[in-house]
Every structure is written in structure tokens, then in C-alpha cells.
Write a protein that holds these residues in place. Structure first.
Motif, PDB file in Angstrom:
ATOM      1  N   UNK A  36       0.860  -1.187   0.000  1.00 22.79           N
ATOM      2  CA  UNK A  36       0.000   0.000   0.000  1.00 22.79           C
ATOM      3  C   UNK A  36       0.894   1.234   0.000  1.00 22.79           C
ATOM      4  N   UNK A  37       1.128   1.771  -1.191  1.00 24.13           N
ATOM      5  CA  UNK A  37       2.022   2.928  -1.321  1.00 24.13           C
ATOM      6  C   UNK A  37       1.494   4.153  -0.584  1.00 24.13           C
ATOM      7  N   UNK A  38       0.188   4.205  -0.361  1.00 21.88           N
ATOM      8  CA  UNK A  38      -0.381   5.349   0.348  1.00 21.88           C
ATOM      9  C   UNK A  38       0.136   5.447   1.771  1.00 21.88           C
ATOM     10  N   UNK A  39       0.692   4.356   2.314  1.00 24.56           N
ATOM     11  CA  UNK A  39       1.220   4.352   3.668  1.00 24.56           C
ATOM     12  C   UNK A  39       2.635   4.917   3.748  1.00 24.56           C
ATOM     13  N   UNK A  40       3.269   5.114   2.607  1.00 21.38           N
ATOM     14  CA  UNK A  40       4.656   5.579   2.587  1.00 21.38           C
ATOM     15  C   UNK A  40       4.732   7.090   2.816  1.00 21.38           C
TER      16      UNK A  40
END
Length: 338
Positions: free
Chosen positions: A145-149
Motif C-alpha cells: 500500500x504505497x499510500x502508507x509511505x
């Protein structure tokens, strides 16, 4: 629920077997093993999502919480829940401390359900290289989940550089409703799209994947119009060779579809719970070629779907890296002082 404190992997396996016998039919028919890698502070959130997903895909849920890898003494705590608060699944929540946390596979591997696919989901910032995490190497399907980066767009580029068939990202899952509505707009026309614009915040990975998907499918270069007025992707505009314009605009849980010469239509475009997004990714366990094309186009890389699906584990010790960084910093401070 069975709680095991300061235990061993062998004791966890025995306790799970005993609990399965007690539960009887509740524990049968596992479709897959779902490994969740998560920080302690987000365990309940991950469990809630996995409970929703398990309702559609009965599974053995293995939650792995790794912490304090520099701790001198290893410790393993475990909770075992079969057919209880986590729904129709067998769940083992393991908390690993010390050097054991770097070898989570030694606990997880004996707990895998035989002869069913393995899916690993990182509920948090994904690793830069999945090959450095054995729990990713052993999996048939890997969900990030790239949104967590910290930097979602750079994380998306990392996913492209590190991609292997079987990888996917929840940023891609979140644009499934958008892709469905956009594709459905062409059921009644064969007009060629010549221009496209995506209106979204500049750090939105879903917008980057939407842009990549449109480019890969339509053979054009969509524009990304940055906006800070909305936290999520706001609009997709398409212009056709015959002069028609199609616009899909989101307002909360609804979307307005506008098309030249037709009345506006209001369509549902709801942001789904995390568990529904996870359940969608568990429906298919083969490589997602459409995602690979969209990801590669968004990152400026080609041939992602042609890469080998297997990874070779690369050992990485974060404790060693931190000590090296601390040594460099201490040396720099000494040099400055002298």
C-alpha cells in the motif's frame, strides 16, 4: 482464544492443532494463508480488515508483529483464535522480539496451510525490496500500500523497479470503481480518445496509476492537473476525436458523469472499507498484467509483466545498518569536534 507468552514456534503449532480439533468444522475449508506484516499500533486495524476479507475467502490468518530487533533476549508471544472474533478463519497473532524478529519465517513456515496459495500483505510502509523479506519471497501474491509511505509517488516507483508478477498495491485496488465507470462509458461509442486529464493531489498514487492505466489502454499521454482542494482523486476528463467530451467528477460518495449531448448521470462511487479492498485482491491469485502495464507506464518502465515471478531471498539486517549509520555519525561528530 489461547494466549501463549514467551513461548516457542513448536508450542504455537501444537496449540493451533489442539484449537482446530476443538473447533471442528469451523476450521475446515481454508482457501489460502494470509500473512499480515504490521506494526503493533495497527494490529486491530489489520485484524478488522482481515475479518471482512475472510468472510469471502476463508483463510488462515498469520499476523506478524516484529519489534526491537536489537533486544538481547528473543521472545515470542502468540494469540490463537479459531472461529471467534476474527470470523470464519484460523488466526495466529505472533509478536516477535529480538533477533527472532529477523527470522519470522522460522515461526511462520510451519503454520502455513498445506497445498493452498500464500498471500503476504504489508499493512504499513512497504519494503523497498520485497526480496529482503522472506515472508514476501515465500508468497504467491504480495499486497502493498504505497499510500502508507512517506512519499507515495516515490514508493510507487519503487514498486515498479522491484516488481515481479504476483505483486499488487491497494492504490490500484482503490481505482477499480473509477476504471469500471470510465470503461463503461465506451459501451455505446467507438470514438477514439485523443486527450485525457486526471485532476488529483500531486502526491496521490491512485492518480498516478489512473494516468498510467489510461496511457497503457488508450495509447495517449494523459495530463495530471494537480489540485490541493480535495484529498483524493477528483476528476477524469476524456476528449474524443469526434469532439465529444466525457467527464467523471467525484463528490463524496457519488460521481457525476457528463457527456456531450447527453443528460448528466449520478453514479455511486463509494470509498470502500480496507477489508473490502483486501477481499478484492484475494479474488485473484495470478499475476495482474493490467496492473503491471499501468504501473510500468506510470513509472516509465516497460516489460514488467515479462519478469520472472520468483524472487531469491536477500538477507538484510536492519540492526547492522543502524549501527553502521550510528558509527558514521559518531565519527563525523568527533571529526567536527577535533
Amino acid at each position: 482464544m489461547i494466549g501463549l507468552w514467551d513461548t516457542t514456534g513448536n508450542e504455537v503449532v501444537k496449540a493451533l492443532a489442539a484449537e482446530r480439533r476443538s473447533a471442528g468444522g469451523v476450521a475446515s475449508g481454508m482457501a489460502l494463508t494470509l500473512i499480515v506484516v504490521v506494526d503493533e499500533k495497527r494490529v486491530r486495524e489489520a485484524e478488522a480488515a482481515a475479518t471482512i476479507a475472510a468472510a469471502a475467502h476463508p483463510c488462515r490468518l498469520l499476523v506478524v508483529v516484529r519489534a526491537d530487533v536489537e533486544r538481547e533476549r528473543n521472545r515470542l508471544d502468540a494469540e490463537i483464535v479459531v472461529g471467534g472474533r476474527l470470523g470464519p478463519c484460523e488466526a495466529v497473532v505472533t509478536r516477535m522480539y529480538g533477533r527472532l524478529a529477523l527470522h519470522a519465517e522460522s515461526v511462520v513456515m510451519p503454520l502455513l496451510v498445506p497445498d493452498v496459495p500464500v498471500v503476504t500483505w504489508w499493512h504499513g510502509e512497504p519494503p523497498a525490496e520485497i526480496a529482503t523479506d522472506f515472508l514476501g519471497v515465500v508468497a504467491d501474491r504480495r499486497i502493498t500500500d504505497c499510500a502508507q509511505a512517506v512519499d507515495p509517488i516515490e514508493a510507487l516507483r519503487e514498486r515498479a523497479r522491484d516488481y515481479a508478477p504476483g505483486d499488487t498495491d491497494l492504490a490500484w485496488t482503490r481505482i477499480t470503481p473509477w476504471r469500471t465507470l470510465v470503461a463503461g462509458a465506451f459501451d455505446t461509442t467507438e470514438a477514439r480518445v485523443t486527450e485525457a486529464t486526471v485532476v488529483a493531489p500531486r502526491r496521490d498514487p491512485t492518480a498516478a496509476l489512473m494516468q498510467g492505466w489510461l496511457a497503457a489502454r488508450l495509447g495517449i499521454q494523459p495530463q495530471w492537473q494537480h489540485t490541493d482542494d480535495h484529498p483524493r482523486m477528483r476528476q477524469v476528463q476524456l476528449r474524443c476525436a469526434n469532439g465529444d467530451e466525457l467527464t467523471l467528477t467525484r463528490d463524496d460518495s457519488l460521481a457525476t458523469f457528463r457527456r456531450t449531448g447527453q443528460d448528466d448521470r449520478v453514479l455511486p462511487l463509494v470509498r470502500r472499507p480496507l477489508g473490502d479492498e483486501l477481499a478484492e485482491e484475494l479474488r485473484r491469485l495470478d499475476a495482474d498484467q493490467v496492473y503491471a502495464e499501468a504501473l510500468g507506464t506510470a513509472a516509465g518502465l516497460s516489460g514488467l509483466e515479462q519478469r520472472p515471478p520468483q524472487r531469491v531471498h536477500v538477507w538484510k539486517d536492519p540492526a547492522t545498518a543502524r549501527r553502521a549509520e550510528a558509527g558514521v555519525s559518531a565519527h563525523a561528530d568527533t571529526s567536527t569536534t577535533s
